[in-house]
Write a protein that holds these residues in place. Structure first.
Motif, PDB file in Angstrom:
ATOM      1  N   MET A 161       0.849  -1.194   0.000  1.00  0.00           N
ATOM      2  CA  MET A 161       0.000   0.000   0.000  1.00  0.00           C
ATOM      3  C   MET A 161       0.882   1.241   0.000  1.00  0.00           C
ATOM      4  SD  MET A 161      -2.839   1.230   2.813  1.00  0.00           S
ATOM      5  CE  MET A 161      -3.824  -0.256   2.625  1.00  0.00           C
ATOM      6  N   ASP A 162       0.640   2.163  -0.954  1.00  0.00           N
ATOM      7  CA  ASP A 162       1.470   3.363  -1.004  1.00  0.00           C
ATOM      8  C   ASP A 162       0.961   4.407  -0.016  1.00  0.00           C
ATOM      9  OD1 ASP A 162      -0.756   4.561  -2.157  1.00  0.00           O
ATOM     10  OD2 ASP A 162       0.092   4.636  -4.173  1.00  0.00           O
ATOM     11  N   GLU A 163       1.711   5.512   0.093  1.00  0.00           N
ATOM     12  CA  GLU A 163       1.380   6.509   1.101  1.00  0.00           C
ATOM     13  C   GLU A 163       0.004   7.105   0.886  1.00  0.00           C
ATOM     14  OE1 GLU A 163       4.217   9.653   2.889  1.00  0.00           O
ATOM     15  OE2 GLU A 163       3.065  10.738   1.359  1.00  0.00           O
ATOM     16  N   ARG A 164      -0.363   7.389  -0.356  1.00  0.00           N
ATOM     17  CA  ARG A 164      -1.678   7.966  -0.636  1.00  0.00           C
ATOM     18  C   ARG A 164      -2.783   7.071  -0.083  1.00  0.00           C
ATOM     19  NH1 ARG A 164      -4.057  10.336  -5.987  1.00  0.00           N
ATOM     20  NH2 ARG A 164      -1.921  10.114  -6.705  1.00  0.00           N
ATOM     21  N   ASP A 165      -2.691   5.768  -0.353  1.00  0.00           N
ATOM     22  CA  ASP A 165      -3.712   4.845   0.130  1.00  0.00           C
ATOM     23  C   ASP A 165      -3.709   4.768   1.649  1.00  0.00           C
ATOM     24  OD1 ASP A 165      -4.515   4.277  -2.448  1.00  0.00           O
ATOM     25  OD2 ASP A 165      -3.231   2.504  -2.640  1.00  0.00           O
ATOM     26  N   GLN A 166      -2.512   4.813   2.262  1.00  0.00           N
ATOM     27  CA  GLN A 166      -2.432   4.783   3.717  1.00  0.00           C
ATOM     28  C   GLN A 166      -3.138   5.991   4.323  1.00  0.00           C
ATOM     29  OE1 GLN A 166       1.610   4.400   5.090  1.00  0.00           O
ATOM     30  NE2 GLN A 166       2.063   2.748   3.661  1.00  0.00           N
ATOM     31  N   VAL A 167      -2.860   7.168   3.754  1.00  0.00           N
ATOM     32  CA  VAL A 167      -3.449   8.400   4.277  1.00  0.00           C
ATOM     33  C   VAL A 167      -4.962   8.376   4.129  1.00  0.00           C
ATOM     34  CG1 VAL A 167      -3.658  10.887   3.912  1.00  0.00           C
ATOM     35  CG2 VAL A 167      -1.401   9.812   3.922  1.00  0.00           C
ATOM     36  N   LEU A 168      -5.437   8.094   2.913  1.00  0.00           N
ATOM     37  CA  LEU A 168      -6.874   8.115   2.674  1.00  0.00           C
ATOM     38  C   LEU A 168      -7.596   7.054   3.486  1.00  0.00           C
ATOM     39  CD1 LEU A 168      -6.928   8.677  -1.193  1.00  0.00           C
ATOM     40  CD2 LEU A 168      -7.219  10.375   0.614  1.00  0.00           C
ATOM     41  N   GLY A 169      -6.964   5.883   3.624  1.00  0.00           N
ATOM     42  CA  GLY A 169      -7.584   4.826   4.412  1.00  0.00           C
ATOM     43  C   GLY A 169      -7.676   5.183   5.883  1.00  0.00           C
ATOM     44  N   LYS A 170      -6.562   5.665   6.453  1.00  0.00           N
ATOM     45  CA  LYS A 170      -6.553   6.004   7.873  1.00  0.00           C
ATOM     46  C   LYS A 170      -7.487   7.164   8.189  1.00  0.00           C
ATOM     47  CE  LYS A 170      -4.380   4.738  10.885  1.00  0.00           C
ATOM     48  NZ  LYS A 170      -4.699   3.812  12.011  1.00  0.00           N
ATOM     49  N   LEU A 171      -7.358   8.269   7.438  1.00  0.00           N
ATOM     50  CA  LEU A 171      -8.192   9.440   7.717  1.00  0.00           C
ATOM     51  C   LEU A 171      -9.661   9.176   7.391  1.00  0.00           C
ATOM     52  CD1 LEU A 171      -5.937  12.404   6.504  1.00  0.00           C
ATOM     53  CD2 LEU A 171      -6.117  11.363   8.770  1.00  0.00           C
ATOM     54  N   GLY A 172      -9.899   8.320   6.394  1.00  0.00           N
ATOM     55  CA  GLY A 172     -11.275   7.958   6.092  1.00  0.00           C
ATOM     56  C   GLY A 172     -11.891   7.124   7.190  1.00  0.00           C
ATOM     57  N   ASP A 173     -11.156   6.120   7.667  1.00  0.00           N
ATOM     58  CA  ASP A 173     -11.670   5.245   8.728  1.00  0.00           C
ATOM     59  C   ASP A 173     -11.959   6.024  10.005  1.00  0.00           C
ATOM     60  OD1 ASP A 173     -11.551   3.048   7.091  1.00  0.00           O
ATOM     61  OD2 ASP A 173      -9.634   2.323   7.873  1.00  0.00           O
ATOM     62  N   LEU A 174     -11.136   7.023  10.292  1.00  0.00           N
ATOM     63  CA  LEU A 174     -11.326   7.819  11.508  1.00  0.00           C
ATOM     64  C   LEU A 174     -12.473   8.822  11.382  1.00  0.00           C
ATOM     65  CD1 LEU A 174      -7.596   8.562  12.442  1.00  0.00           C
ATOM     66  CD2 LEU A 174      -9.175   7.017  13.628  1.00  0.00           C
ATOM     67  N   GLY A 175     -12.946   9.047  10.165  1.00  0.00           N
ATOM     68  CA  GLY A 175     -13.988  10.047   9.954  1.00  0.00           C
ATOM     69  C   GLY A 175     -13.442  11.430   9.700  1.00  0.00           C
ATOM     70  N   ALA A 176     -12.097  11.572   9.668  1.00  0.00           N
ATOM     71  CA  ALA A 176     -11.499  12.896   9.495  1.00  0.00           C
ATOM     72  C   ALA A 176     -11.786  13.481   8.119  1.00  0.00           C
ATOM     73  CB  ALA A 176      -9.987  12.823   9.731  1.00  0.00           C
ATOM     74  N   LEU A 177     -11.780  12.648   7.081  1.00  0.00           N
ATOM     75  CA  LEU A 177     -12.056  13.160   5.738  1.00  0.00           C
ATOM     76  C   LEU A 177     -13.481  13.683   5.634  1.00  0.00           C
ATOM     77  CD1 LEU A 177     -10.298  10.644   3.308  1.00  0.00           C
ATOM     78  CD2 LEU A 177      -9.480  12.849   4.155  1.00  0.00           C
ATOM     79  N   GLY A 178     -14.413  12.983   6.262  1.00  0.00           N
ATOM     80  CA  GLY A 178     -15.792  13.474   6.274  1.00  0.00           C
ATOM     81  C   GLY A 178     -15.898  14.801   6.992  1.00  0.00           C
ATOM     82  N   GLY A 179     -15.151  14.946   8.096  1.00  0.00           N
ATOM     83  CA  GLY A 179     -15.155  16.214   8.818  1.00  0.00           C
ATOM     84  C   GLY A 179     -14.568  17.340   8.002  1.00  0.00           C
ATOM     85  N   VAL A 180     -13.476  17.056   7.290  1.00  0.00           N
ATOM     86  CA  VAL A 180     -12.853  18.074   6.444  1.00  0.00           C
ATOM     87  C   VAL A 180     -13.808  18.492   5.325  1.00  0.00           C
ATOM     88  CG1 VAL A 180     -11.039  18.436   4.719  1.00  0.00           C
ATOM     89  CG2 VAL A 180     -10.461  17.466   6.945  1.00  0.00           C
ATOM     90  N   ARG A 181     -14.472  17.539   4.717  1.00  0.00           N
ATOM     91  CA  ARG A 181     -15.375  17.864   3.616  1.00  0.00           C
ATOM     92  C   ARG A 181     -16.575  18.674   4.105  1.00  0.00           C
ATOM     93  NH1 ARG A 181     -15.889  12.222   0.390  1.00  0.00           N
ATOM     94  NH2 ARG A 181     -17.650  13.328  -0.536  1.00  0.00           N
ATOM     95  N   TRP A 182     -17.064  18.344   5.298  1.00  0.00           N
ATOM     96  CA  TRP A 182     -18.149  19.160   5.863  1.00  0.00           C
ATOM     97  C   TRP A 182     -17.648  20.576   6.141  1.00  0.00           C
ATOM     98  CZ3 TRP A 182     -18.278  21.988  10.300  1.00  0.00           C
ATOM     99  CH2 TRP A 182     -19.495  22.618  10.589  1.00  0.00           C
ATOM    100  N   ALA A 183     -16.469  20.684   6.749  1.00  0.00           N
ATOM    101  CA  ALA A 183     -15.912  21.995   7.069  1.00  0.00           C
ATOM    102  C   ALA A 183     -15.758  22.839   5.808  1.00  0.00           C
ATOM    103  CB  ALA A 183     -14.560  21.837   7.773  1.00  0.00           C
ATOM    104  N   HIS A 184     -15.289  22.217   4.743  1.00  0.00           N
ATOM    105  CA  HIS A 184     -15.095  22.919   3.474  1.00  0.00           C
ATOM    106  C   HIS A 184     -16.433  23.364   2.885  1.00  0.00           C
ATOM    107  CE1 HIS A 184     -14.569  22.943  -0.988  1.00  0.00           C
ATOM    108  NE2 HIS A 184     -13.492  23.637  -0.659  1.00  0.00           N
ATOM    109  N   ALA A 185     -17.418  22.466   2.886  1.00  0.00           N
ATOM    110  CA  ALA A 185     -18.733  22.818   2.334  1.00  0.00           C
ATOM    111  C   ALA A 185     -19.382  23.944   3.133  1.00  0.00           C
ATOM    112  CB  ALA A 185     -19.640  21.585   2.322  1.00  0.00           C
ATOM    113  N   SER A 186     -19.289  23.869   4.464  1.00  0.00           N
ATOM    114  CA  SER A 186     -19.870  24.901   5.312  1.00  0.00           C
ATOM    115  C   SER A 186     -19.154  26.228   5.123  1.00  0.00           C
ATOM    116  CB  SER A 186     -19.796  24.469   6.777  1.00  0.00           C
ATOM    117  OG  SER A 186     -20.212  25.503   7.644  1.00  0.00           O
ATOM    118  N   ALA A 187     -17.824  26.200   5.119  1.00  0.00           N
ATOM    119  CA  ALA A 187     -17.038  27.432   5.001  1.00  0.00           C
ATOM    120  C   ALA A 187     -17.296  28.135   3.674  1.00  0.00           C
ATOM    121  CB  ALA A 187     -15.548  27.110   5.150  1.00  0.00           C
ATOM    122  N   TYR A 188     -17.201  27.406   2.587  1.00  0.00           N
ATOM    123  CA  TYR A 188     -17.370  28.038   1.285  1.00  0.00           C
ATOM    124  C   TYR A 188     -18.835  28.330   0.965  1.00  0.00           C
ATOM    125  CZ  TYR A 188     -12.578  28.155  -0.344  1.00  0.00           C
ATOM    126  OH  TYR A 188     -11.253  28.473  -0.516  1.00  0.00           O
TER     127      TYR A 188
END
Length: 261
Positions: free
Chosen positions: A1-28
């Motif tokens: 597994m390369d770094e990109r997959d590690q990052v997306l998998g870990k942050l996705g599993d933790l819910g961090a990516l969902g939080g970032v996407r909500w923050a971005h949608a709300s902010a903009y």
């Protein structure tokens, strides 16, 4: 597994990516609603406002920074999390337990950490994600871009000490960049997460980057937002959200939104 997959998998599993996407949608979404070029708003206003809104929304959804729970409390109150944002944003805010994502600034540049990965923010001209020149950015962004790309990559020696950053090379190696932009004419937005590459001599400014707005709901273990505002949204207040945000999807296994009963 390369770094990109590690990052997306870990942050996705933790819910961090969902939080970032909500923050971005709300902010903009709020930024586009407030934006009035005929009233004097320009690109500088867009950049400054987006920066401030994104700090606020990420601290809010991750319950850190000024939204850290009081001593002895398991989480900050819902009234605190709802204050100052649109009702639609509060209703769609995903729930993440405090401590999953924490603030970890780098040399006064706002940063957040989850699962061993930190991200800093960077704005850029819409459509120019691959034309960023890190040498034209802050010293901190330059230091991050100079870091080794892998454990055996070598990198630049003593770069953290050179710029007075209290970080080891290994610590900086785990620092990514969350890049965001908006077209001031149409309101269309972009959001990328990636590892920056020093490109003083020209070339692509990324080792890798991922378009977070194009990820499928479960890509890399990512969690989709609950009731994410989309172009087809028919709620009464949907007309207020002029920003172009993709998809309106819901799944039973996603985290509950904070505003849901």
């Amino acid at each position: 597994m390369d770094e990109r997959d590690q990052v997306l998998g870990k942050l996705g599993d933790l819910g961090a990516l969902g939080g970032v996407r909500w923050a971005h949608a709300s902010a903009y979404g709020q930024l586009w609603q407030d934006y009035e070029p005929d009233g004097g708003h320009d690109q500088a206003w867009v950049g400054f406002t987006a920066h401030k809104f994104l700090i606020n929304r990420q601290d809010r959804v991750f319950q850190c920074g000024e939204y850290t729970a009081p001593e002895g409390e398991p989480s900050v109150g819902r009234d605190v999390l709802a204050k100052g944002i649109a009702d639609r944003d509060f209703r769609t805010m995903p729930w993440l337990a405090p401590g999953i994502v924490v603030r970890h600034d780098l040399n006064a540049s706002p940063g957040w950490v989850a699962g061993g990965w930190r991200w800093l923010m960077a704005s850029y001209k819409f459509g120019h994600i691959d034309k960023i020149r890190w040498q034209d950015r802050s010293e901190t962004k330059g230091v991050v871009a100079r870091q080794p790309h892998s454990a055996d990559d070598g990198g630049l020696f003593g770069v953290a000490e050179l710029f007075g950053l209290p970080e080891s090379a290994d610590g900086l190696r785990g620092t990514l960049v969350l890049a965001h932009a908006m077209d001031p004419d149409t309101g269309e937005v972009e959001l990328f997460l990636g590892r920056s590459r020093w490109n003083a001599g020209g070339g692509v400014p990324w080792v890798w980057r991922e378009n977070l707005l194009a990820l499928p709901p479960a890509a890399g273990g990512g969690r989709p937002l609950v009731g994410e505002v989309g172009q087809a949204d028919t709620r009464d207040d949907a007309a207020d959200a002029r920003v172009h945000v993709r998809r309106s999807i819901r799944a039973d296994d996603r985290p509950r939104a904070i505003g849901e009963a």
